[in-house]
Write a protein that holds these residues in place. Structure first.
Motif, mmCIF file in Angstrom:
data_model
loop_
_atom_site.group_PDB
_atom_site.id
_atom_site.type_symbol
_atom_site.label_atom_id
_atom_site.label_comp_id
_atom_site.label_asym_id
_atom_site.label_seq_id
_atom_site.Cartn_x
_atom_site.Cartn_y
_atom_site.Cartn_z
ATOM 1 N N VAL A 30 0.850 -1.195 0.000
ATOM 2 C CA VAL A 30 0.000 0.000 0.000
ATOM 3 C C VAL A 30 0.884 1.244 0.000
ATOM 4 O O VAL A 30 0.654 2.194 -0.750
ATOM 5 C CB VAL A 30 -0.940 -0.002 1.228
ATOM 6 C CG1 VAL A 30 -1.734 1.298 1.295
ATOM 7 C CG2 VAL A 30 -1.892 -1.195 1.164
ATOM 8 N N ARG A 31 1.916 1.231 0.821
ATOM 9 C CA ARG A 31 2.846 2.365 0.866
ATOM 10 C C ARG A 31 3.467 2.608 -0.516
ATOM 11 O O ARG A 31 3.585 3.756 -0.960
ATOM 12 C CB ARG A 31 3.932 2.081 1.899
ATOM 13 C CG ARG A 31 4.988 3.190 2.017
ATOM 14 C CD ARG A 31 6.048 2.822 3.053
ATOM 15 N NE ARG A 31 7.036 3.890 3.189
ATOM 16 C CZ ARG A 31 8.127 3.989 2.463
ATOM 17 N NH1 ARG A 31 8.385 3.102 1.512
ATOM 18 N NH2 ARG A 31 8.982 4.984 2.652
ATOM 19 N N GLU A 32 3.852 1.532 -1.181
ATOM 20 C CA GLU A 32 4.490 1.647 -2.504
ATOM 21 C C GLU A 32 3.619 2.425 -3.493
ATOM 22 O O GLU A 32 4.111 3.184 -4.310
ATOM 23 C CB GLU A 32 4.784 0.246 -3.082
ATOM 24 C CG GLU A 32 6.117 -0.330 -2.674
ATOM 25 C CD GLU A 32 7.258 0.642 -2.913
ATOM 26 O OE1 GLU A 32 7.490 1.052 -4.073
ATOM 27 O OE2 GLU A 32 7.917 1.029 -1.921
ATOM 28 N N GLN A 33 2.309 2.200 -3.411
ATOM 29 C CA GLN A 33 1.373 2.878 -4.310
ATOM 30 C C GLN A 33 1.515 4.401 -4.185
ATOM 31 O O GLN A 33 1.534 5.123 -5.173
ATOM 32 C CB GLN A 33 -0.045 2.434 -3.947
ATOM 33 C CG GLN A 33 -1.136 3.116 -4.748
ATOM 34 C CD GLN A 33 -2.509 2.747 -4.211
ATOM 35 O OE1 GLN A 33 -2.701 1.661 -3.685
ATOM 36 N NE2 GLN A 33 -3.458 3.663 -4.337
ATOM 37 N N TYR A 34 1.667 4.882 -2.954
ATOM 38 C CA TYR A 34 1.795 6.324 -2.721
ATOM 39 C C TYR A 34 3.195 6.830 -3.073
ATOM 40 O O TYR A 34 3.348 7.957 -3.556
ATOM 41 C CB TYR A 34 1.451 6.660 -1.267
ATOM 42 C CG TYR A 34 0.006 6.374 -0.937
ATOM 43 C CD1 TYR A 34 -1.011 7.199 -1.411
ATOM 44 C CD2 TYR A 34 -0.347 5.259 -0.191
ATOM 45 C CE1 TYR A 34 -2.342 6.932 -1.142
ATOM 46 C CE2 TYR A 34 -1.671 4.975 0.091
ATOM 47 C CZ TYR A 34 -2.674 5.812 -0.383
ATOM 48 O OH TYR A 34 -3.988 5.533 -0.121
ATOM 49 N N MET A 35 4.199 6.003 -2.829
ATOM 50 C CA MET A 35 5.578 6.425 -3.085
ATOM 51 C C MET A 35 5.828 6.659 -4.576
ATOM 52 O O MET A 35 6.739 7.378 -4.953
ATOM 53 C CB MET A 35 6.574 5.390 -2.550
ATOM 54 C CG MET A 35 6.543 5.203 -1.039
ATOM 55 S SD MET A 35 6.637 6.742 -0.103
ATOM 56 C CE MET A 35 8.342 7.157 -0.323
ATOM 57 N N ARG A 36 5.000 6.058 -5.413
ATOM 58 C CA ARG A 36 5.182 6.212 -6.869
ATOM 59 C C ARG A 36 4.540 7.486 -7.419
ATOM 60 O O ARG A 36 4.709 7.824 -8.586
ATOM 61 C CB ARG A 36 4.602 4.994 -7.602
ATOM 62 C CG ARG A 36 5.469 3.746 -7.492
ATOM 63 C CD ARG A 36 5.081 2.707 -8.535
ATOM 64 N NE ARG A 36 3.724 2.189 -8.318
ATOM 65 C CZ ARG A 36 3.456 1.104 -7.585
ATOM 66 N NH1 ARG A 36 4.427 0.442 -7.002
ATOM 67 N NH2 ARG A 36 2.210 0.697 -7.441
ATOM 68 N N LEU A 37 3.787 8.198 -6.608
ATOM 69 C CA LEU A 37 3.104 9.400 -7.093
ATOM 70 C C LEU A 37 4.116 10.494 -7.439
ATOM 71 O O LEU A 37 5.091 10.688 -6.724
ATOM 72 C CB LEU A 37 2.136 9.919 -6.023
ATOM 73 C CG LEU A 37 0.954 9.006 -5.664
ATOM 74 C CD1 LEU A 37 0.180 9.580 -4.490
ATOM 75 C CD2 LEU A 37 0.033 8.813 -6.867
ATOM 76 N N PRO A 38 3.890 11.235 -8.543
ATOM 77 C CA PRO A 38 4.815 12.310 -8.915
ATOM 78 C C PRO A 38 4.744 13.479 -7.934
ATOM 79 O O PRO A 38 3.739 13.657 -7.237
ATOM 80 C CB PRO A 38 4.356 12.732 -10.308
ATOM 81 C CG PRO A 38 2.938 12.281 -10.402
ATOM 82 C CD PRO A 38 2.802 11.073 -9.529
ATOM 83 N N GLN A 39 5.810 14.283 -7.895
ATOM 84 C CA GLN A 39 5.909 15.376 -6.925
ATOM 85 C C GLN A 39 5.852 16.756 -7.584
ATOM 86 O O GLN A 39 6.005 17.768 -6.886
ATOM 87 C CB GLN A 39 7.218 15.255 -6.138
ATOM 88 C CG GLN A 39 7.317 13.969 -5.335
ATOM 89 C CD GLN A 39 8.623 13.828 -4.565
ATOM 90 O OE1 GLN A 39 8.860 12.801 -3.957
ATOM 91 N NE2 GLN A 39 9.486 14.832 -4.604
ATOM 92 N N ASP A 40 5.693 16.790 -8.919
ATOM 93 C CA ASP A 40 5.581 18.071 -9.635
ATOM 94 C C ASP A 40 6.746 19.019 -9.367
ATOM 95 O O ASP A 40 6.551 20.221 -9.167
ATOM 96 C CB ASP A 40 4.261 18.775 -9.281
ATOM 97 C CG ASP A 40 3.058 18.028 -9.861
ATOM 98 O OD1 ASP A 40 3.258 17.308 -10.857
ATOM 99 O OD2 ASP A 40 1.954 18.150 -9.314
ATOM 100 N N GLY A 41 7.949 18.460 -9.345
ATOM 101 C CA GLY A 41 9.149 19.293 -9.225
ATOM 102 C C GLY A 41 9.511 19.693 -7.815
ATOM 103 O O GLY A 41 10.598 20.205 -7.566
#
Length: 378
Positions: free
Chosen positions: A17-28
């Motif tokens: 579940v954590r991995e799913q969030y860690m893959r989200l982009p950060q927009d710079g």
């Protein structure tokens, strides 16, 4: 069941579940985790903030502050303390472009906090920079379950006696290699100058080595390697202790052997400079013992007994290939006539800034006695 009971509850959370969030982009934008040494002189603390763009150098990371009354570094009525960034690493937990930043701690009046031993170490290293001091430190540590018992040891007893565990292989000889290999990879990713690892003599005890590092870099890299170790252990739900003698009885303690050379020691004929440095160290044994653990030698007195590959805390000794001496000259160095030597006295929980500074004060700045000189005018 015994093993499951010895890990923390949070380590059992679903990591997918954590991995799913860690893959989200950060927009710079970039997450920067500030790391500092707390009031114990042994513990590390951290907190994070967002920067609008990736810092390219330490100068791009702003100063910050924290509540020193909650880290045994200030009183509640005057608790704000400054975090001054000094070295930046890649973040192996949140990944690029995020950063880990090691900080010095300053008090409200901009003077170094009591456990900020980097401040004077940096002054000394600047003074001796022409001698190009290289260090390599061997950090021993012990893995404990969340219950404080060595990880993987029988619940109500002890493993077999020491012998098969050092550099061992096999499920009956090695406990926790997953942690060790994860820590190694995380340090390589971060840019920490980790240079090796091995299982130690006591089961559940391990060692990693950092170096060669020049001057102040040694303390910076070892402290960040320690932070990463504690953080990796947190993910696995176990504890890494740097206690110099975690188990009483017929078990090895934990040290932080410090390998050291100057440029002239590394050159042809350097052995005479090595011997001269050891002679200086022999006359200042009490001073070094006092700074080689956070409690003025009390921690080391449990470890430096003259047994279990240690010297006696009350005696200074040196020898070629002798692991029972205060100072060991490696056999190869004795044969080549140049190289480095190893100070085997520092405890596992030593502050590397204090250790490397003390060695320079004695061997290059030629200080004697238990008092140190103040080089403020330099």
């Amino acid at each position: 069941r015994a093993v499951a009971m010895s890990v923390s509850h949070s380590s059992r959370l679903n990591k997918l579940v954590r991995e799913q969030y860690m893959r989200l982009p950060q927009d710079g934008r970039v997450q920067v985790t500030y790391v500092w040494i707390d009031g114990s002189g042994e513990g590390v603390r951290c907190k994070s903030r967002t920067l609008e763009k990736e810092p390219k150098s330490i100068e791009d990371v702003p100063e910050w502050n924290f509540d020193g009354s909650s880290t045994a570094q200030a009183e509640g009525s005057n608790s704000d303390m400054f975090l001054v960034p000094v070295r930046m690493f890649r973040d192996p937990f949140c990944l690029d472009p995020n950063k880990l930043v090691l900080c010095e701690v300053l008090k409200y009046n901009r003077k170094p906090a009591e456990t900020n031993l980097r401040h004077t170490c940096k002054k000394v290293m600047d003074l001796v920079k022409d001698s190009h001091p290289w260090f390599g430190m061997e950090q021993e540590y012990t893995l404990l379950g969340i219950n404080g018992h060595p990880y993987g040891w029988p619940d109500n007893g002890f493993p077999g006696p020491q012998g098969p565990y050092y550099c061992g292989v096999g499920a009956d000889k090695v406990y926790g290699r997953d942690i060790v290999e994860s820590h190694y990879k995380a340090c390589l990713y971060a840019g920490v100058k980790i240079c090796g690892t091995n299982a130690e003599v006591m089961p559940s005890q391990w060692e990693f080595q950092v170096g060669p590092c020049e001057g102040i870099e040694m303390g910076d890299h070892l402290w960040m390697a320690r932070f990463i170790l504690h953080r990796v252990c947190e993910d696995f739900g176990v504890v890494a202790t740097l206690d110099p003698k975690p188990m009483t009885g017929n078990w090895n303690g934990a040290g932080c052997h410090t390998n050291y050379s100057t440029e002239e020691m590394r050159r042809e004929g350097g052995l005479k400079h090595i011997e001269a440095a050891i002679e200086k160290l022999s006359k200042r044994h009490d001073y070094h013992i006092c700074v080689y653990d956070p409690r003025g030698g009390r921690d080391n007195s449990r470890r430096l007994t003259g047994h279990h590959e240690t010297s006696n805390i009350f005696e200074f000794s040196a020898g070629v290939a002798n692991r029972g001496a205060s100072i060991r000259i490696p056999r190869q160095v004795g044969q080549d006539g140049y190289g480095y030597f190893e100070d085997r006295r520092p405890a596992a929980n030593c502050d590397p800034y204090a250790v490397t500074e003390a060695i320079m004060r004695t061997t290059v700045l030629n200080e004697t006695g238990v008092e140190t000189k103040d080089y403020a005018g330099h």
